[in-house]
Design an enzyme around this catalytic site. Structure first.
Site, short mmCIF file in Angstrom:
data_model
loop_
_atom_site.label_atom_id
_atom_site.label_comp_id
_atom_site.label_asym_id
_atom_site.label_seq_id
_atom_site.Cartn_x
_atom_site.Cartn_y
_atom_site.Cartn_z
N SER A 69 37.08 51.46 37.46
CA SER A 69 36.85 51.30 38.91
C SER A 69 36.82 52.65 39.61
O SER A 69 37.54 53.58 39.22
CB SER A 69 37.97 50.44 39.50
OG SER A 69 37.99 50.56 40.91
N TYR B 171 31.75 52.24 44.08
CA TYR B 171 31.78 51.79 45.48
C TYR B 171 31.05 52.86 46.27
O TYR B 171 31.27 54.06 46.05
CB TYR B 171 33.22 51.70 46.00
CG TYR B 171 33.94 50.42 45.64
CD1 TYR B 171 33.34 49.17 45.84
CD2 TYR B 171 35.25 50.45 45.16
CE1 TYR B 171 34.02 48.00 45.54
CE2 TYR B 171 35.94 49.29 44.86
CZ TYR B 171 35.31 48.06 45.05
OH TYR B 171 36.00 46.91 44.76
N THR C 27 29.02 47.78 42.81
CA THR C 27 29.62 46.60 43.43
C THR C 27 29.03 46.38 44.82
O THR C 27 29.04 47.28 45.66
CB THR C 27 31.14 46.75 43.49
OG1 THR C 27 31.63 46.86 42.15
CG2 THR C 27 31.79 45.55 44.17
N LYS D 37 26.85 44.12 40.73
CA LYS D 37 28.01 43.22 40.65
C LYS D 37 28.30 42.56 41.99
O LYS D 37 28.37 43.25 43.00
CB LYS D 37 29.24 44.03 40.22
CG LYS D 37 30.55 43.26 40.19
CD LYS D 37 31.66 44.11 39.59
CE LYS D 37 32.94 43.35 39.40
NZ LYS D 37 33.72 43.21 40.62
N HIS E 147 34.15 38.47 43.20
CA HIS E 147 35.23 39.47 43.20
C HIS E 147 36.58 38.82 42.88
O HIS E 147 37.63 39.19 43.42
CB HIS E 147 35.29 40.17 44.57
CG HIS E 147 35.65 41.63 44.52
ND1 HIS E 147 34.73 42.65 44.58
CD2 HIS E 147 36.86 42.25 44.42
CE1 HIS E 147 35.36 43.82 44.52
NE2 HIS E 147 36.65 43.61 44.42
C1 LIG Z 1 43.68 43.66 40.91
C2 LIG Z 1 42.19 43.63 41.01
C3 LIG Z 1 41.52 44.75 41.44
C4 LIG Z 1 40.12 44.75 41.52
N1 LIG Z 1 39.46 45.90 41.87
C5 LIG Z 1 38.11 45.94 41.80
C6 LIG Z 1 37.42 47.17 41.99
O1 LIG Z 1 38.01 48.21 42.22
N2 LIG Z 1 36.06 47.14 41.91
C7 LIG Z 1 35.35 46.00 41.65
O2 LIG Z 1 34.12 46.03 41.59
N3 LIG Z 1 36.00 44.83 41.43
C8 LIG Z 1 37.35 44.78 41.49
N4 LIG Z 1 38.01 43.59 41.23
C9 LIG Z 1 37.23 42.41 40.85
C10 LIG Z 1 37.03 42.36 39.33
O3 LIG Z 1 36.16 43.37 38.90
C11 LIG Z 1 36.46 41.02 38.88
O4 LIG Z 1 35.33 40.71 39.65
C12 LIG Z 1 37.46 39.86 38.94
O5 LIG Z 1 38.76 40.30 38.68
C13 LIG Z 1 37.08 38.79 37.94
O6 LIG Z 1 37.91 37.68 38.07
P1 LIG Z 1 39.18 37.39 37.10
O7 LIG Z 1 40.24 38.33 37.53
O8 LIG Z 1 39.48 35.98 37.42
O9 LIG Z 1 38.74 37.61 35.68
C14 LIG Z 1 39.40 43.58 41.17
C15 LIG Z 1 40.09 42.45 40.74
C16 LIG Z 1 41.47 42.46 40.65
C17 LIG Z 1 42.18 41.24 40.14
#
Ligand SMILES: Cc1cc2nc3c(=O)[nH]c(=O)nc-3n(C[C@H](O)[C@H](O)[C@H](O)COP(=O)(O)O)c2cc1C
Length: 377
Positions: free
Chosen positions: A107, A130, A156, A252, A276
């Site tokens: 990330s 981002y 994203t 994404k 997300h």
């Molecule tokens: C703690 C956390 C932080 C996240 N940070 C980002 C991020 O920095 N960038 C991003 O594109 N998605 C982020 N996401 C979304 C994840 O990339 C992803 O879409 C999502 O976690 C998928 O669902 P799941 O946790 O049920 O597998 C984050 C998700 C979580 C749980």
């Protein structure tokens, strides 16, 4: 804690080992968390067809995502502040993914930097971008990802403004953590986490500190995103990003058929059907509910991936059956990391692999590349 057999077991273990503010940061969705819950619940509603008397020898889960070989169609999602689930979390997770033969996505909002992760891995990882208002900083991030040999850029689209997660506001989440009595208590009750954290110097946003100008309050993710993320980002911007990057591009955060069709003009290599992890628009459909509609909307003109709610290998199998060429896991690997560092991430991947392999066989298939909607009841 007894034997770890499921992702839920890893989650329980992580809750005991990770300070509350960071465990909650992973285990949260926006507002009522209805979309966060729907992501998992809608997977549970899909039923598989049990088939018998089929040769089940020589099975394989190996396939490709954006033209790159993967040992199974599961990548690690980009997740912010992963280095707060466990000291040096991004470096550990990237190593576990590399050994397993699946992509790790770093990330923009990671604790360990692009260069940190590159220094401990030997195969290319993916970088999630981002887009900030400061275009010099964005160009520089893209260039750093290129210099580190990243083999795909994940852009994203669904976080131009930050969805509100009540737990984070109540906890006063920040990185590095604040030292109020409440935060000190949350950390003091997790001594192993603290000891590991004292041994590393990586405790704030490694891709940003020392690289971005005029960063006034980086420790609070919500104020920083409000100040720095570009709310004007549009389809047109993909062109300069694609040009600057010059490699595989994955978009994404697509959850709507109209947006999926719009993405076809960008020349992206893949789109990720995603909300997300239920952290942005609460009340939106689950990813798996939208997946088949989006697959039908774009046909084979772009590779379709998905994330959100995958908690088992059966879930991956269902997503593949519905047309996903690849999937991503967020919380499952974060829980593994919080529970047991690098080994915990490997355990999460092993659990998912084993469940997927056995389920595929019992559906009468030997190759993941042969799985299609015919395995669904
Ligand atoms: C703690 C956390 C932080 C996240 N940070 C980002 C991020 O920095 N960038 C991003 O594109 N998605 C982020 N996401 C979304 C994840 O990339 C992803 O879409 C999502 O976690 C998928 O669902 P799941 O946790 O049920 O597998 C984050 C998700 C979580 C749980």
């Amino acid at each position: 804690m007894g034997k770890i057999l499921t992702i839920a077991d890893l989650k329980k273990q992580a809750e005991r080992r990770v300070p509350k503010m960071f465990f909650d940061y992973a285990d949260s969705g926006a507002w009522t968390e209805s979309t966060y819950r729907a992501n998992e619940e809608d997977f549970a509603r899909i039923k598989l067809r049990q088939r018998v008397m089929v040769d089940m020898t020589d099975r394989s889960l190996a396939t490709e995502m954006v033209g790159q070989k993967v040992s199974m169609p599961v990548a690690l999602s980009p997740t912010g502040m992963t280095g707060m689930q466990h000291a040096d979390g991004e470096m550990l997770a990237a190593k576990a993914a590399e050994e397993f033969g699946v992509p790790f996505t770093l990330s923009t909002m990671s604790i360990c930097s692009i260069e940190d992760v590159a220094s401990v891995t030997s195969k290319p990882f993916w970088f999630q971008l981002y887009v900030m208002k400061d275009r010099d900083f964005v160009n520089n991030l893209i260039d750093r990802a290129k210099a580190a040999g990243c083999s795909a850029l994940v852009l994203t689209l669904d976080l131009q403004v930050l969805g509100q997660r009540h737990k984070d506001l109540r906890n006063g989440l920040s990185a590095p953590p604040k030292f109020t009595p409440k935060h000190i208590w949350q950390m003091a009750t997790r001594p192993k986490w603290c000891l590991d954290m004292l041994r590393t110097k990586r405790r704030s946003f490694g891709n940003i500190v020392g690289h971005a100008k005029n960063v006034s309050d980086l420790s609070s993710l919500s104020s920083w995103t409000a100040e720095q993320f570009d709310p004007r980002l549009s389809w047109k911007d993909i062109e300069w990003i694609k040009q600057r990057w010059g490699g595989k591009l994955i978009l994404k955060g697509i959850l709507d058929e109209e947006d999926a069709r719009a993405s076809l003009d960008t020349g992206a290599d893949a789109i990720i059907v995603s909300n997300h992890g239920g952290r942005q628009l609460d009340g939106a459909h689950s990813s798996v509910a939208m997946l088949p509609k989006i697959v039908d909307a774009v046909g084979d003109r772009v590779e379709v991936h998905m994330d959100g709610g995958i908690r088992s290998g059966q879930d991956v199998l269902k997503a593949v059956a519905l047309g996903a060429k690849g999937t991503y896991i967020g919380r499952p690997f974060l829980y593994g990391l919080g529970a047991d560092g690098k080994q915990g991430v490997t355990t999460a991947l092993e659990i998912i692999r084993k469940e997927m392999d056995i389920s595929m066989a019992l559906c009468g298939k030997r190759l993941i590349t042969d799985v299609d909607r015919s395995i669904l009841a």
